[in-house]
Design a protein around this motif. Structure first.
Motif, PDB file in Angstrom:
ATOM      1  N   LEU A  27       0.843  -1.196   0.000  1.00  0.00           N
ATOM      2  CA  LEU A  27       0.000   0.000   0.000  1.00  0.00           C
ATOM      3  C   LEU A  27       0.873   1.238   0.000  1.00  0.00           C
ATOM      4  O   LEU A  27       1.812   1.350   0.805  1.00  0.00           O
ATOM      5  N   GLY A  28       0.584   2.170  -0.912  1.00  0.00           N
ATOM      6  CA  GLY A  28       1.369   3.395  -0.988  1.00  0.00           C
ATOM      7  C   GLY A  28       0.580   4.530  -1.607  1.00  0.00           C
ATOM      8  O   GLY A  28      -0.565   4.357  -2.033  1.00  0.00           O
ATOM      9  N   PRO A  29       1.193   5.709  -1.674  1.00  0.00           N
ATOM     10  CA  PRO A  29       0.476   6.866  -2.198  1.00  0.00           C
ATOM     11  C   PRO A  29       0.225   6.809  -3.704  1.00  0.00           C
ATOM     12  O   PRO A  29      -0.706   7.437  -4.203  1.00  0.00           O
ATOM     13  N   ALA A  30       1.062   6.036  -4.419  1.00  0.00           N
ATOM     14  CA  ALA A  30       0.941   6.017  -5.877  1.00  0.00           C
ATOM     15  C   ALA A  30       0.307   4.752  -6.415  1.00  0.00           C
ATOM     16  O   ALA A  30      -0.130   4.725  -7.567  1.00  0.00           O
ATOM     17  N   ASP A  31       0.238   3.687  -5.602  1.00  0.00           N
ATOM     18  CA  ASP A  31      -0.273   2.421  -6.133  1.00  0.00           C
ATOM     19  C   ASP A  31      -0.646   1.498  -4.977  1.00  0.00           C
ATOM     20  O   ASP A  31      -0.158   1.640  -3.848  1.00  0.00           O
ATOM     21  N   VAL A  32      -1.508   0.544  -5.288  1.00  0.00           N
ATOM     22  CA  VAL A  32      -1.895  -0.527  -4.366  1.00  0.00           C
ATOM     23  C   VAL A  32      -1.715  -1.841  -5.121  1.00  0.00           C
ATOM     24  O   VAL A  32      -2.263  -2.015  -6.214  1.00  0.00           O
ATOM     25  N   ALA A  33      -0.948  -2.757  -4.532  1.00  0.00           N
ATOM     26  CA  ALA A  33      -0.631  -4.004  -5.223  1.00  0.00           C
ATOM     27  C   ALA A  33      -0.873  -5.176  -4.289  1.00  0.00           C
ATOM     28  O   ALA A  33      -0.849  -5.049  -3.060  1.00  0.00           O
ATOM     29  N   THR A  78      10.402   1.147  -0.869  1.00  0.00           N
ATOM     30  CA  THR A  78      10.504   2.454  -1.515  1.00  0.00           C
ATOM     31  C   THR A  78      10.870   2.265  -2.986  1.00  0.00           C
ATOM     32  O   THR A  78      11.765   1.465  -3.327  1.00  0.00           O
ATOM     33  N   VAL A  79      10.184   2.981  -3.847  1.00  0.00           N
ATOM     34  CA  VAL A  79      10.441   2.957  -5.277  1.00  0.00           C
ATOM     35  C   VAL A  79       9.895   4.251  -5.873  1.00  0.00           C
ATOM     36  O   VAL A  79       8.839   4.737  -5.480  1.00  0.00           O
ATOM     37  N   ARG A  80      10.657   4.837  -6.791  1.00  0.00           N
ATOM     38  CA  ARG A  80      10.320   6.113  -7.425  1.00  0.00           C
ATOM     39  C   ARG A  80      10.122   7.240  -6.404  1.00  0.00           C
ATOM     40  O   ARG A  80       9.330   8.155  -6.615  1.00  0.00           O
ATOM     41  N   GLY A  81      10.787   7.149  -5.293  1.00  0.00           N
ATOM     42  CA  GLY A  81      10.671   8.169  -4.267  1.00  0.00           C
ATOM     43  C   GLY A  81       9.461   8.030  -3.369  1.00  0.00           C
ATOM     44  O   GLY A  81       9.295   8.829  -2.432  1.00  0.00           O
ATOM     45  N   ASP A  82       8.604   7.040  -3.597  1.00  0.00           N
ATOM     46  CA  ASP A  82       7.418   6.805  -2.760  1.00  0.00           C
ATOM     47  C   ASP A  82       7.694   5.677  -1.770  1.00  0.00           C
ATOM     48  O   ASP A  82       8.406   4.714  -2.075  1.00  0.00           O
ATOM     49  N   VAL A  83       7.106   5.782  -0.577  1.00  0.00           N
ATOM     50  CA  VAL A  83       7.262   4.782   0.470  1.00  0.00           C
ATOM     51  C   VAL A  83       5.975   3.970   0.565  1.00  0.00           C
ATOM     52  O   VAL A  83       4.869   4.533   0.628  1.00  0.00           O
ATOM     53  N   TYR A  84       6.124   2.635   0.605  1.00  0.00           N
ATOM     54  CA  TYR A  84       4.984   1.734   0.655  1.00  0.00           C
ATOM     55  C   TYR A  84       5.054   0.890   1.926  1.00  0.00           C
ATOM     56  O   TYR A  84       6.144   0.550   2.414  1.00  0.00           O
ATOM     57  N   LEU A  85       3.897   0.524   2.421  1.00  0.00           N
ATOM     58  CA  LEU A  85       3.781  -0.413   3.537  1.00  0.00           C
ATOM     59  C   LEU A  85       3.451  -1.785   2.980  1.00  0.00           C
ATOM     60  O   LEU A  85       2.506  -1.945   2.195  1.00  0.00           O
TER      61      LEU A  85
END
Length: 227
Positions: free
Chosen positions: A109-115, A200-207
């Motif tokens: 879960l992150g600001p740019a995508d959910v996978a 972290t990828v493309r400057g975004d942090v994901y949980l």
């Protein structure tokens, strides 16, 4: 000439006798083991006594543990009716205590995508490897890296530390996290585990969060019965 020789012998004998007298009157140094409470004469062959001021060293190894023929610690509450190898046995290894194969359903879960996808790991002893496959609305993600088992043989919970590279389309990031699992039951495949970490990828942090399929099945059945 003879008088001079006699005089030299007398002087030499006198010097040797004087050295013997000085050596006999020198007081030998005392040590802690020679200290005697009642000032008894220290004779040759006598047994020195310990001074009252000397403290005994504590037993740093603790009380010894004894086992019976079935491997039970004598005096313990849990007793096995058949042979069970003690936890402190020299033949014990982590593969006998914990699982080696792990499979979890995982989300990111992150600001740019959910996978969502799956993660797997192989950890036979102390070191192993892991990987994950996740598909999101924006991109797909693949991660690979090593796994370190933090728990010893006597722990009731299997702790893992994992971390590696996170690959996305035209971008590379990284992730790290912790996994907990229960000890091995019948097989080397783990049915009860959970994980959580950060990526972290493309400057975004994901949980990232993962859970074993056994827990997923139990949760689904619980919701079905409650519905």
């Amino acid at each position: 000439m003879r008088k001079y020789l006699v005089l030299m012998l007398l002087l030499a004998g006198g010097s040797v006798w004087a050295q013997d007298v000085v050596r006999d009157t020198v007081v030998p140094p005392t040590t802690a083991t020679d200290t005697i409470d009642d000032d008894e004469e220290n004779v040759i062959g006598g047994r020195p006594q310990r001074s009252k001021n000397v403290q005994r060293e504590p037993n740093v190894l603790g009380t010894p543990v004894y086992y019976d023929t079935n491997g039970n610690a004598i005096g313990s509450k849990r007793q096995w009716s058949e042979y069970h190898r003690p936890r402190h046995h020299f033949l014990n290894n982590l593969e006998d205590r914990y699982c080696s194969f792990f499979l979890e359903a995982q989300t990111m879960l992150g600001p740019a995508d959910v996978a969502g996808g799956v993660s797997f790991a192989y950890l036979p002893q102390r070191w192993g490897a892991y990987g994950s496959l996740r598909a999101g609305a924006r991109d797909g993600y693949v991660s690979l890296g090593p796994v370190l088992r933090l728990s010893g043989y006597e722990s009731n919970i299997d702790w893992h530390l994992y971390g590696g590279l996170l690959f996305a389309t035209r971008s590379v990031g990284a992730e790290a996290g912790l996994r907990i699992a229960l000890p091995r039951r019948s097989t080397g495949f783990c049915w009860t585990s959970a994980s959580m970490g950060l990526a972290t990828v493309r400057g975004d942090v994901y949980l990232t969060a993962g859970i074993s399929f056994d827990i997923v099945a139990l949760s689904a059945l619980s919701l079905l019965f409650l519905w």
